[in-house]
Design a protein around this motif. Structure first.
Motif, PDB file in Angstrom:
ATOM      1  N   MET A  52       0.824  -1.203   0.000  1.00  0.00           N
ATOM      2  CA  MET A  52       0.000   0.000   0.000  1.00  0.00           C
ATOM      3  C   MET A  52       0.863   1.260   0.000  1.00  0.00           C
ATOM      4  O   MET A  52       0.524   2.269  -0.620  1.00  0.00           O
ATOM      5  CB  MET A  52      -0.946  -0.006   1.206  1.00  0.00           C
ATOM      6  CG  MET A  52      -1.963  -1.138   1.192  1.00  0.00           C
ATOM      7  SD  MET A  52      -2.920  -1.238  -0.342  1.00  0.00           S
ATOM      8  CE  MET A  52      -3.830   0.310  -0.287  1.00  0.00           C
ATOM      9  N   TRP A  53       1.987   1.213   0.699  1.00  0.00           N
ATOM     10  CA  TRP A  53       2.914   2.349   0.703  1.00  0.00           C
ATOM     11  C   TRP A  53       3.431   2.630  -0.703  1.00  0.00           C
ATOM     12  O   TRP A  53       3.534   3.789  -1.120  1.00  0.00           O
ATOM     13  CB  TRP A  53       4.058   2.044   1.670  1.00  0.00           C
ATOM     14  CG  TRP A  53       5.130   3.089   1.714  1.00  0.00           C
ATOM     15  CD1 TRP A  53       5.063   4.331   2.281  1.00  0.00           C
ATOM     16  CD2 TRP A  53       6.458   2.957   1.198  1.00  0.00           C
ATOM     17  NE1 TRP A  53       6.257   4.987   2.146  1.00  0.00           N
ATOM     18  CE2 TRP A  53       7.139   4.165   1.487  1.00  0.00           C
ATOM     19  CE3 TRP A  53       7.149   1.940   0.527  1.00  0.00           C
ATOM     20  CZ2 TRP A  53       8.468   4.382   1.118  1.00  0.00           C
ATOM     21  CZ3 TRP A  53       8.467   2.153   0.170  1.00  0.00           C
ATOM     22  CH2 TRP A  53       9.119   3.353   0.451  1.00  0.00           C
ATOM     23  N   GLU A  54       3.744   1.590  -1.435  1.00  0.00           N
ATOM     24  CA  GLU A  54       4.187   1.755  -2.821  1.00  0.00           C
ATOM     25  C   GLU A  54       3.093   2.434  -3.647  1.00  0.00           C
ATOM     26  O   GLU A  54       3.366   3.354  -4.423  1.00  0.00           O
ATOM     27  CB  GLU A  54       4.540   0.399  -3.432  1.00  0.00           C
ATOM     28  CG  GLU A  54       5.765  -0.270  -2.847  1.00  0.00           C
ATOM     29  CD  GLU A  54       7.066   0.286  -3.426  1.00  0.00           C
ATOM     30  OE1 GLU A  54       7.004   1.093  -4.384  1.00  0.00           O
ATOM     31  OE2 GLU A  54       8.135  -0.096  -2.918  1.00  0.00           O
ATOM     32  N   ARG A  55       1.864   2.002  -3.480  1.00  0.00           N
ATOM     33  CA  ARG A  55       0.749   2.587  -4.233  1.00  0.00           C
ATOM     34  C   ARG A  55       0.521   4.047  -3.858  1.00  0.00           C
ATOM     35  O   ARG A  55       0.046   4.840  -4.670  1.00  0.00           O
ATOM     36  CB  ARG A  55      -0.531   1.793  -3.988  1.00  0.00           C
ATOM     37  CG  ARG A  55      -0.524   0.394  -4.564  1.00  0.00           C
ATOM     38  CD  ARG A  55      -1.914  -0.190  -4.516  1.00  0.00           C
ATOM     39  NE  ARG A  55      -1.923  -1.582  -4.908  1.00  0.00           N
ATOM     40  CZ  ARG A  55      -3.025  -2.318  -4.970  1.00  0.00           C
ATOM     41  NH1 ARG A  55      -4.203  -1.775  -4.639  1.00  0.00           N
ATOM     42  NH2 ARG A  55      -2.973  -3.579  -5.327  1.00  0.00           N
ATOM     43  N   MET A  56       0.843   4.392  -2.622  1.00  0.00           N
ATOM     44  CA  MET A  56       0.674   5.763  -2.151  1.00  0.00           C
ATOM     45  C   MET A  56       1.738   6.707  -2.709  1.00  0.00           C
ATOM     46  O   MET A  56       1.693   7.920  -2.459  1.00  0.00           O
ATOM     47  CB  MET A  56       0.703   5.792  -0.624  1.00  0.00           C
ATOM     48  CG  MET A  56      -0.488   5.113   0.041  1.00  0.00           C
ATOM     49  SD  MET A  56      -0.173   4.679   1.783  1.00  0.00           S
ATOM     50  CE  MET A  56       0.130   6.289   2.518  1.00  0.00           C
ATOM     51  N   LEU A 341      -6.314   4.626  -4.609  1.00  0.00           N
ATOM     52  CA  LEU A 341      -5.410   3.486  -4.495  1.00  0.00           C
ATOM     53  C   LEU A 341      -5.948   2.205  -5.101  1.00  0.00           C
ATOM     54  O   LEU A 341      -5.194   1.260  -5.317  1.00  0.00           O
ATOM     55  CB  LEU A 341      -5.057   3.251  -3.022  1.00  0.00           C
ATOM     56  CG  LEU A 341      -4.379   4.413  -2.299  1.00  0.00           C
ATOM     57  CD1 LEU A 341      -4.049   4.023  -0.864  1.00  0.00           C
ATOM     58  CD2 LEU A 341      -3.140   4.878  -3.037  1.00  0.00           C
ATOM     59  N   GLY A 342      -7.241   2.134  -5.346  1.00  0.00           N
ATOM     60  CA  GLY A 342      -7.818   0.918  -5.904  1.00  0.00           C
ATOM     61  C   GLY A 342      -7.912  -0.199  -4.892  1.00  0.00           C
ATOM     62  O   GLY A 342      -7.517  -0.033  -3.730  1.00  0.00           O
ATOM     63  N   PRO A 343      -8.450  -1.357  -5.298  1.00  0.00           N
ATOM     64  CA  PRO A 343      -8.593  -2.481  -4.371  1.00  0.00           C
ATOM     65  C   PRO A 343      -7.224  -2.917  -3.828  1.00  0.00           C
ATOM     66  O   PRO A 343      -6.304  -3.158  -4.587  1.00  0.00           O
ATOM     67  CB  PRO A 343      -9.228  -3.580  -5.223  1.00  0.00           C
ATOM     68  CG  PRO A 343      -9.860  -2.857  -6.364  1.00  0.00           C
ATOM     69  CD  PRO A 343      -8.989  -1.673  -6.625  1.00  0.00           C
ATOM     70  N   PRO A 344      -7.085  -3.012  -2.500  1.00  0.00           N
ATOM     71  CA  PRO A 344      -5.800  -3.406  -1.919  1.00  0.00           C
ATOM     72  C   PRO A 344      -5.565  -4.909  -2.053  1.00  0.00           C
ATOM     73  O   PRO A 344      -6.478  -5.674  -2.399  1.00  0.00           O
ATOM     74  CB  PRO A 344      -5.943  -2.990  -0.451  1.00  0.00           C
ATOM     75  CG  PRO A 344      -7.401  -2.991  -0.191  1.00  0.00           C
ATOM     76  CD  PRO A 344      -8.068  -2.640  -1.480  1.00  0.00           C
ATOM     77  N   PRO A 345      -4.334  -5.370  -1.799  1.00  0.00           N
ATOM     78  CA  PRO A 345      -4.044  -6.804  -1.867  1.00  0.00           C
ATOM     79  C   PRO A 345      -5.010  -7.601  -1.000  1.00  0.00           C
ATOM     80  O   PRO A 345      -5.334  -7.205   0.127  1.00  0.00           O
ATOM     81  CB  PRO A 345      -2.609  -6.895  -1.323  1.00  0.00           C
ATOM     82  CG  PRO A 345      -2.028  -5.555  -1.585  1.00  0.00           C
ATOM     83  CD  PRO A 345      -3.139  -4.574  -1.432  1.00  0.00           C
ATOM     84  N   GLY A 346      -5.475  -8.712  -1.531  1.00  0.00           N
ATOM     85  CA  GLY A 346      -6.405  -9.579  -0.823  1.00  0.00           C
ATOM     86  C   GLY A 346      -7.855  -9.269  -1.109  1.00  0.00           C
ATOM     87  O   GLY A 346      -8.737 -10.088  -0.821  1.00  0.00           O
ATOM     88  N   PHE A 347      -8.128  -8.110  -1.691  1.00  0.00           N
ATOM     89  CA  PHE A 347      -9.512  -7.708  -1.949  1.00  0.00           C
ATOM     90  C   PHE A 347      -9.816  -7.612  -3.451  1.00  0.00           C
ATOM     91  O   PHE A 347     -10.933  -7.265  -3.822  1.00  0.00           O
ATOM     92  CB  PHE A 347      -9.808  -6.358  -1.297  1.00  0.00           C
ATOM     93  CG  PHE A 347      -9.781  -6.397   0.206  1.00  0.00           C
ATOM     94  CD1 PHE A 347     -10.916  -6.729   0.928  1.00  0.00           C
ATOM     95  CD2 PHE A 347      -8.600  -6.134   0.891  1.00  0.00           C
ATOM     96  CE1 PHE A 347     -10.895  -6.777   2.324  1.00  0.00           C
ATOM     97  CE2 PHE A 347      -8.562  -6.188   2.282  1.00  0.00           C
ATOM     98  CZ  PHE A 347      -9.702  -6.513   2.993  1.00  0.00           C
TER      99      PHE A 347
END
Length: 350
Positions: A52-56, A341-347
């Motif tokens: 998520m930090w990378e996406r941010m 950010l869009g759907p996060p990992p796992g979702f």
């Protein structure tokens, strides 16, 4: 002695319970949480934050916040994992722990050196944020309302037993400062139609916490991952329970301060409050599905191979977190995110 509202009773009991010098966590305590069951849990949550930090856009610094960190096990495992495979994120992360118990803060300080402690999320420095809340919301106080033939009544506590107090009509305005989720609280928690004897629970602290975190995510970018137990959709029922020495079914009003008091998380209300405060929501989905998508069992297999004498224990612990008959179905995962950010990992949808 005057009757005491249930959530006030729970707040007093929780403050006394977590102030005890002996830890309630683990096999020797009252209950065991996911990080205590498998180190892979904290590791995959840490890597989720790194993605998520990378996406941010790799903000530096980024506030890495855990609410209700227990003995610090989850954060310790998360930081170790990201230091190994996501060193730039570890360097950018400023660790903040939201904990009110002095006894638990002392334990956490030994496990998570360099952290900063807070009594609530409001005092965490402004800026991009990643929030972890594992089995945090279930421990926040709830109010209980019961539908009678005369209308809704609220449960209070007096002399170790429940007493019922009529709910005023119309409802009084909610407390200020809780965001839109709080202003709509009356509508959310007391529907017009309910069967005789139906019980509706609401946690005002949980809704206020959600609104605060979501507003911050919307304003400064970030994400939050919530892992806890409760239904996917809004429901009725008395879920208040007391746990002691891993035994359940105890009287939640007896011996306050000596037992862990929890209630199921109303994920539908939490998601509603988050969206109203400006964050996108993803889920809730079963915890087992979420952890499998993050590769928890693969990581557990690696740990088992590296420690053959503990392989059985490592694999059975990981299986407990994902299996439907364990924690995989009752527990849910809900993400709050910046809309960009869009759907996060796992979702992500398969």
């Amino acid at each position: 002695m005057y009757p005491e509202r249930l959530d006030h009773f729970m707040a007093r009991a929780a403050a006394a319970y977590y102030a005890r010098p002996d830890s309630p966590f683990g096999r020797a305590g009252d209950f065991t949480t996911a990080p205590e069951i498998s180190q892979a849990f904290g590791e995959v949550i840490g890597l989720w934050c790194a993605v998520m930090w990378e996406r941010m856009g790799r903000p530096d610094p980024v506030m890495l916040v855990e609410c209700g960190p227990g003995r610090g096990t989850l954060m310790s495992d998360a930081l170790r994992a990201v230091a190994e495979v996501a060193a730039p994120f570890r360097a950018a992360a400023r660790v903040h722990l939201v904990e009110t118990s002095p006894a638990l803060r002392a334990v956490q300080a030994r496990v998570v050196p360099g952290a900063t402690w807070h009594g609530g999320v409001a005092t965490v420095p402004r800026g991009p944020v990643l929030v972890i809340a594992n089995e945090f919301l279930d421990a926040l106080p709830v109010r209980q309302f019961v539908m009678r033939d005369t209308g809704w009544v609220e449960r209070y506590v007096e002399g170790g037993a429940f007493v019922e107090v009529a709910v005023p009509s119309p409802l009084p305005p909610p407390a200020r400062g809780g965001g839109r989720g709080r202003r709509e609280l009356g509508e959310l928690m007391l529907p017009d139609q309910a069967a005789e004897g139906a019980i509706k629970e609401v946690s005002e602290p949980a809704l206020a916490w959600t609104a605060s975190v979501a507003a911050r995510i919307a304003a400064h970018s970030g994400a939050a991952i919530i892992l806890d137990y409760g239904p996917t959709t809004a429901s009725f029922g008395d879920t208040l329970q007391a746990v002691s020495r891993h035994a359940t079914g105890l009287d939640p009003l007896a011996a306050p301060g000596t037992r862990d008091l929890t209630a199921h998380v109303d994920f539908a209300a939490i998601a509603h409050a988050a969206r109203d405060a400006g964050a996108a929501t993803h889920g809730p989905i079963p915890q087992g599905l979420f952890l499998l998508r993050l590769g928890l069992m693969t990581r557990a297999a690696m740990l088992a191979q590296a420690r053959p004498r503990l392989a059985g224990e490592i694999l059975s612990g990981a299986e407990r977190l994902v299996a439907a008959e364990g924690m995989g179905r009752l527990f849910k995962a809900l993400a709050l995110c910046d809309h960009r950010l869009g759907p996060p990992p796992g979702f992500e949808e398969p």
